[in-house]
Design an enzyme around this catalytic site. Sequence first.
Site, mmCIF file in Angstrom:
data_model
loop_
_atom_site.group_PDB
_atom_site.id
_atom_site.type_symbol
_atom_site.label_atom_id
_atom_site.label_comp_id
_atom_site.label_asym_id
_atom_site.label_seq_id
_atom_site.Cartn_x
_atom_site.Cartn_y
_atom_site.Cartn_z
ATOM 1 N N TRP A 150 -0.435 16.196 36.747
ATOM 2 C CA TRP A 150 -0.531 18.096 37.028
ATOM 3 C C TRP A 150 -2.252 18.420 38.043
ATOM 4 O O TRP A 150 -2.770 17.620 36.891
ATOM 5 C CB TRP A 150 -0.841 18.868 35.910
ATOM 6 C CG TRP A 150 -0.749 20.275 36.250
ATOM 7 C CD1 TRP A 150 -0.209 21.406 37.427
ATOM 8 C CD2 TRP A 150 -1.605 20.878 36.433
ATOM 9 N NE1 TRP A 150 -0.899 22.311 37.240
ATOM 10 C CE2 TRP A 150 -1.839 22.227 36.484
ATOM 11 C CE3 TRP A 150 -2.962 20.442 35.349
ATOM 12 C CZ2 TRP A 150 -2.528 23.637 36.399
ATOM 13 C CZ3 TRP A 150 -4.081 22.249 34.727
ATOM 14 C CH2 TRP A 150 -4.256 22.794 35.175
ATOM 15 N N GLU A 153 3.990 17.321 38.138
ATOM 16 C CA GLU A 153 3.939 18.529 37.492
ATOM 17 C C GLU A 153 3.719 19.756 38.460
ATOM 18 O O GLU A 153 3.031 20.180 38.381
ATOM 19 C CB GLU A 153 3.603 18.714 36.359
ATOM 20 C CG GLU A 153 3.693 19.829 35.385
ATOM 21 C CD GLU A 153 3.127 19.861 34.241
ATOM 22 O OE1 GLU A 153 2.090 19.046 33.373
ATOM 23 O OE2 GLU A 153 3.273 21.146 33.157
ATOM 24 N N LYS A 206 3.863 24.213 39.550
ATOM 25 C CA LYS A 206 3.702 25.070 38.987
ATOM 26 C C LYS A 206 3.620 26.143 39.718
ATOM 27 O O LYS A 206 3.593 26.939 40.695
ATOM 28 C CB LYS A 206 1.998 24.869 38.218
ATOM 29 C CG LYS A 206 1.719 26.006 37.175
ATOM 30 C CD LYS A 206 0.398 26.194 36.536
ATOM 31 C CE LYS A 206 0.046 27.015 35.317
ATOM 32 N NZ LYS A 206 -1.228 26.116 34.791
ATOM 33 N N ASP A 223 7.763 22.394 33.445
ATOM 34 C CA ASP A 223 6.817 22.423 32.541
ATOM 35 C C ASP A 223 7.441 23.889 32.592
ATOM 36 O O ASP A 223 7.169 25.122 33.135
ATOM 37 C CB ASP A 223 5.342 22.819 32.662
ATOM 38 C CG ASP A 223 4.779 23.415 30.969
ATOM 39 O OD1 ASP A 223 4.935 24.277 31.057
ATOM 40 O OD2 ASP A 223 3.608 22.853 30.846
ATOM 41 N N HIS A 237 5.788 26.750 33.582
ATOM 42 C CA HIS A 237 5.307 27.269 35.278
ATOM 43 C C HIS A 237 6.089 27.628 35.761
ATOM 44 O O HIS A 237 6.246 27.391 37.526
ATOM 45 C CB HIS A 237 5.057 25.581 35.384
ATOM 46 C CG HIS A 237 3.673 24.777 35.202
ATOM 47 N ND1 HIS A 237 3.452 24.522 35.327
ATOM 48 C CD2 HIS A 237 3.385 25.288 34.185
ATOM 49 C CE1 HIS A 237 2.291 24.198 34.512
ATOM 50 N NE2 HIS A 237 2.187 24.243 33.496
ATOM 51 N N HIS A 284 7.950 19.311 29.919
ATOM 52 C CA HIS A 284 7.091 19.666 28.880
ATOM 53 C C HIS A 284 7.271 20.904 28.498
ATOM 54 O O HIS A 284 7.168 21.987 29.248
ATOM 55 C CB HIS A 284 5.896 20.433 30.076
ATOM 56 C CG HIS A 284 4.465 19.494 30.021
ATOM 57 N ND1 HIS A 284 3.033 19.219 30.787
ATOM 58 C CD2 HIS A 284 5.070 17.819 30.179
ATOM 59 C CE1 HIS A 284 2.897 17.689 30.801
ATOM 60 N NE2 HIS A 284 3.866 17.255 30.414
ATOM 61 N N ASP A 286 1.653 32.196 33.475
ATOM 62 C CA ASP A 286 0.760 31.601 32.944
ATOM 63 C C ASP A 286 0.443 31.711 31.287
ATOM 64 O O ASP A 286 -0.263 31.634 31.413
ATOM 65 C CB ASP A 286 -0.344 30.553 33.315
ATOM 66 C CG ASP A 286 -1.040 29.638 33.472
ATOM 67 O OD1 ASP A 286 0.130 28.707 33.087
ATOM 68 O OD2 ASP A 286 -2.140 29.618 33.221
ATOM 69 N N ASP A 338 1.127 29.270 27.576
ATOM 70 C CA ASP A 338 1.043 28.039 26.718
ATOM 71 C C ASP A 338 1.320 28.319 24.931
ATOM 72 O O ASP A 338 0.740 27.844 24.811
ATOM 73 C CB ASP A 338 0.167 26.819 27.094
ATOM 74 C CG ASP A 338 0.430 26.424 28.352
ATOM 75 O OD1 ASP A 338 0.961 26.096 29.075
ATOM 76 O OD2 ASP A 338 -0.347 27.097 29.162
ATOM 77 N N ASP A 355 4.289 21.334 25.547
ATOM 78 C CA ASP A 355 3.131 21.178 26.008
ATOM 79 C C ASP A 355 2.578 22.494 26.022
ATOM 80 O O ASP A 355 3.421 24.035 26.550
ATOM 81 C CB ASP A 355 2.654 21.083 27.893
ATOM 82 C CG ASP A 355 1.676 21.666 28.081
ATOM 83 O OD1 ASP A 355 0.788 22.330 27.544
ATOM 84 O OD2 ASP A 355 1.478 21.517 29.439
#
Length: 420
Positions: free
Chosen positions: A184, A228, A230, A261, A264, A288, A296, A298, A328
Site C-alpha cells: 500500500w 492495496e 484506496k 480494505d 478504503h 484488510h 478514510d 480505521d 486493519d
Amino acid sequence: MNQQDRILVNYDNARAEYAEYGVNTDKVLEQFDNISMSLHCWQGDDVTGLEGLGDVESQNLVTGSYPYAAKTGDELRSDIQMAFSLSPFKHKVNLHSMYAERKNPRNDLTIEDFRNWVDFAKEHGYGLDYNASFFTHPMMNNGFSLACLDKSTRDWWIEAGIDSREISLAMGKELGQKCFNNIWIPDGLKDIPVNRYRYRELLIDSLDKILGTPYTEEEHQYAADVLEGKVFGIGTEAFVVGSHEFYLGYAATHNCGVTLDTGHFNPTENIPDKLSAYRPFVRDLMLHISRGLHWDSDHVLIQDDCLMTIMHEMRMGNLYGDVAMGLDFFDASINRVACWAIGLRAAAKAVLASLLEPVNLTDKAEVEGDFTSRLMLMDEAKNLPMNAVWEYMLMKKGIAIGQDALAEIKKYEKDVMATR
Ligand code: RNT
Ligand code: ZN
C-alpha cells in the site's frame, strides 16, 4: 446456576434449535477451527514503528491520546499475546517493515531484521504477513514513494519493495505458512492533477521492477503479492495513484493479487459484493478488515452489517482458506489491547455466524425462485442463538467470556501497561 452450567444448558438448546434449520453446530465448531485470521501489529503503537525515526510526518492519521502504547518490540509482542489470549483467532501476525528491530534502513532489510518476530511466531505456531512501509519516513517525498516524479525517490522505495518480497518468501518458508506481502502506498494529491497518466505510468514502472518475476508455483506456497488500493486519503482527496481499478487491472494482468480494505471505498459501496467480482480474476486476494466511517477511517471492528456480510460471502464462495483475512484498524482513544480483542472477537463471531447460517434452506429457496422463503428465512435466522454457540466455544477453549474478558483487559492494563 453457575456460568459453566448455564453455557452447557444454553448450548444444548441452541444445538436443538439450529438442528430444526438443518444446521449441525458441532460440525460448525470443527469448521471454525480451520479458519485463520491475521492480526495487524500496528494497532499496538499507533503505526509508529520501532525504528526511532523521531518526528516524521505520518501518512496514517491516528487520533486519540490513550496512554500505555507499546514502545518496544517486547511490549508489542506481550500486548499481542494478551489480545490473542482473549480470542479464538490466534493464527498470524501482520508486520510492517517499520517494525524491524535492527537499525538497517528500510531499503536494505532481510528476514534477520525481524528475527525476534520470527522466533516469536515460531514459538507460538503463528504465521506472519508482511508489508513494506511506504510511509512515515524521511525518504517520502511530499507524500510520494513509488509514484514520485523524482527518480531517486522511486528507486529507493523500489529497493524496499524488492526486499519485502524476499523477506516475505523467507518468512513463509521458515514458518511453513504463506506470507502475504502487501503493498500500500499513500501517493496522491490533495488537489486536482493535470496529468494523472504520468503518475500511473511511473507506478506501473515501479511495480514492474518490484514484481517483475511473479512467484513460481513452488514459491507461491509460501508467499503472495497483493496490492492495496484506496479511493482517497486524508491529504489525497483529489487523486490517489493506486486506485482500486488501477490495481485490479495490474494484478489481473501481472499474475499477482489485490487487497480489499473495507475502509478504503466510498461509504455507499457494497464491499462484500466485491469478493465474487474480484476473485475470479486475480491470483490472490487479501482482506484488510476495518470499519470505515464516512471517509478514510480505521475504526475498531465490530459486528456491523458489512462485516457480517463479508463472512457470508466468504462462506458462499468457499473462500475460507483461499482469501487471506487480516484486520486493519487503529484507534488511540481507548485501550489498544482492547481494540485488538474487540476486533478479533467481532471477526470470529462473524465467521461463526456465517457457518451457522441455514444456507441449505435459503440457497435452495433461491435456486427454486422462492424469494418469499429466502427473505423470510434470512431474517428469521438472524435471531437464532448464536451467542450460545459462541460462549460454548470460548469455554471449551478456555477463553474469557463476556464481561470476564473486559476484566482481564483492565487487569492487564493495571499490572502491565501502566508500569511502562
Ligand atoms: C492505509 C492502509 C494500510 C495501512 C497499514 C498500516 O490506509 O489501510 O493497510 O493501514 O499498511
Ligand atoms: Zn489496509
